[in-house]
Design an enzyme around this catalytic site. Structure first.
Site, short mmCIF file in Angstrom:
data_model
loop_
_atom_site.label_atom_id
_atom_site.label_comp_id
_atom_site.label_asym_id
_atom_site.label_seq_id
_atom_site.Cartn_x
_atom_site.Cartn_y
_atom_site.Cartn_z
CB SER A 364 7.65 -13.38 -2.49
OG SER A 364 6.45 -13.96 -3.27
NE ARG A 365 6.46 -5.25 -2.03
CZ ARG A 365 7.13 -5.03 -3.33
NH1 ARG A 365 6.26 -5.16 -4.34
NH2 ARG A 365 8.04 -4.31 -2.99
CB VAL A 366 1.32 -11.64 -3.70
CG1 VAL A 366 0.74 -10.16 -3.74
CG2 VAL A 366 1.39 -11.74 -5.39
#
Ligand code: ATP
Ligand code: MG
Length: 502
Positions: A364-366
């Site tokens: 999950s990047r953000v």
């Protein structure tokens, strides 16, 4: 008297908004070919993409492709009412959906018709299905959590409001289950949910609506559904309908969660239409702009700036893979469009590890910025524990002699895997999640047998709910994990362990 005046003004405004574009140029065309729910029309060189065209027989269609000497039109009704040579005129309107706030709690098809047996919702205005996504200036970084209630996701791959997180996996790996549990978890979170079912079986759809109703989640959810046997046109427009409604709610300052279940079927519907309209096929026979199609849709999920009301739309698109292959065309496209993916694996699912999240391939990047601080603290080391465990497990399978330290790591990992298992329809409040994972990191499971971990967890949560509801609440809100919190967790663990045995 003023009420009557209000009503007149409202009706007048509604009729005005119902026609967002003034009819344009008389530009008559005629049908040159028709069949399979699409038509080729000559003589409408000024028509634009997504414009609604009106056919002599009374039905409407929208423009999907523009060729030098004809436009390709998708019919929004049965093609038996259209014949070769029929007159076609432009309306100047973009394809739109009737909208009203009373849609929440309803089940509709993509044309806005109710399919829950209740009367049709009275629309107050029309929303164009395709709009421009919010610009960078209109946005704010993702910073509020969107709790799924699923331990593995909230602890390891946190999702923030306004994020786009892909759920990807083979058939029957629990993709829909994650989406539905996330909806159930929004009960008291002031989030409006939209579930878009694309080409689902009618029994699956009925099951989903029943679950939502049984758990009281339909009160804050809109279901947009198309079935597998419906026309490709309705399957194609379904996600835009959900998105347009979600966007409208987001712009009015609300928080929205939208599920597209699933976009593989959406891509297939688009391919079907494009081939019927003789667009040149590209890779895997999809039309060349299939990437743009999905990026345009998902770009509309956003966290709006507080000056614009601060609303958000979080998107959870779902994609089905074949034999776990994420390198196929549509999956790779979506992986690169979204802000991360939850990768579900068939092998794990069959081993009984459910939700079957592959920790190594998920990301999950953000969402990390949106994770609550206490969860960040207790969840921080879990990923490392799990990946070490997976490495050691492979090693131990060769029957290698293991030293005590390695053995301990292996056992801890096994118990963590047990702890992260979670049945369907039981999303867990974030305070309880922090409590349980905090107990794990304080070594609470070290003396518990692997096969009793889930039982221990259940009793621990029950005790905490009974004796320390204040602690659970605090763990979900506190700006940091304090020694007092740790002490509270330890005390409860001790009291449960003393009567639990091992
Ligand atoms: P499809 O490819 O058919 O859409 P899917 O990937 O969406 O399938 P689901 O329908 O969500 O998968 O789940 C498949 C089956 O697994 C269902 O019978 C569901 O009840 C079960 N299941 C899903 N998640 C869990 C879970 N956490 N615990 C136990 N059973 C689960
Ligand atoms: Mg499914």
């Amino acid at each position: 008297m003023p009420e009557i005046l209000d009503e007149i003004i409202n009706t007048w405004q509604a009729s005005f908004e119902a026609k967002p574009f003034i009819p344009v140029i008389e530009n008559a065309g005629s049908v040159s070919e028709v069949g399979d729910g699409v038509a080729l029309v000559r003589g409408l060189s000024d028509a634009f993409i997504s414009e609604v065209l009106s056919f002599e027989g009374g039905i409407e269609g929208f423009v999907l492709s523009l060729a030098p000497d004809y436009v390709g039109v998708v019919l929004l009704g049965e093609d038996k009412y259209v014949r070769e040579g029929d007159r076609v005129s432009r309306t100047g309107r973009l394809l739109s959906i009737p909208y009203t706030q009373n849609l929440i709690g309803r089940v509709i098809d993509p044309l806005g018709n109710p399919i829950d047996g209740k009367p049709a919702p009275k629309s107050i205005k029309f929303l164009p299905l395709e709009t421009k996504a919010p610009s960078v200036i209109e946005r704010e970084p993702v910073h509020q959590p969107m709790q799924t209630g699923i331990k593995t996701i909230d602890a390891l791959f946190p999702i923030g409001r306004g994020q786009r997180e892909l759920i990807i996996g083979d058939r029957q790996t629990g993709k829909t289950a994650i989406a539905i549990d996330t909806i159930l978890n929004q009960k008291d979170e002031n989030v409006i949910c939209i579930y878009v079912g694309i080409a689902q079986k009618s029994s699956t759809m009925a099951g989903i609506v029943k679950t939502l109703r049984d758990y009281g989640a339909l009160d804050y959810t809109l279901v947009v559904t198309t079935l597998a046997d419906q026309s490709p046109a309705t399957r194609y427009i379904a996600p835009y309908v959900g998105c347009a409604i979600g966007e409208e709610l987001m712009r009015s300052g609300k928080h929205v969660l939208i599920i597209y279940d699933d976009l593989s079927k959406h891509a297939d519907a688009y391919r079907e239409l494009a081939l019927l309209l003789r667009r040149p096929p590209g890779r895997e026979a999809y039309p060349g702009d299939i990437f743009y199609l999905h990026s345009r849709l998902l770009e509309r999920a956003a966290k709006l700036h507080k000056d614009l009301g601060g609303g958000s739309m979080t998107a959870l698109p779902i994609i089905e893979t074949q034999a776990g292959d994420v390198s196929q065309y549509i999956p790779t496209n979506l992986i690169s469009i979204t802000d991360g993916q939850i990768y579900l694996e068939k092998e794990l699912f069959h081993e009984g590890i459910r939700p079957a999240v592959n920790v190594g391939l998920s990301v999950s990047r953000v969402g990390g910025n949106a994770q609550i601080p206490t969860m960040k603290k207790v969840g921080g080391s879990l990923k490392l524990d799990l990946s070490q465990y997976n490495d050691l497990k492979a090693f131990a399978q060769f029957g290698a002699e293991l030293d005590p330290v390695t053995q301990k790591k292996l056992q801890r990992g096994e118990k963590l895997v047990e702890l992260l298992k979670q049945p369907q329809y039981s999303p867990m409040h974030v305070g309880q999640q922090v409590f349980i994972l905090g107990a794990y990191s304080l070594g609470a499971l070290d003396d518990i047998r692997k096969d009793r971990v889930q039982e221990f967890e259940r009793i621990l949560v029950e005790e905490a709910k009974r004796f320390r509801p204040d602690l659970l609440k605090e763990l979900s809100m506190a700006p940091k994990l304090t020694d007092a919190h740790k002490e509270g967790i330890s005390k409860l663990v001790q009291s449960v362990s003393s009567t639990f045995g091992s």
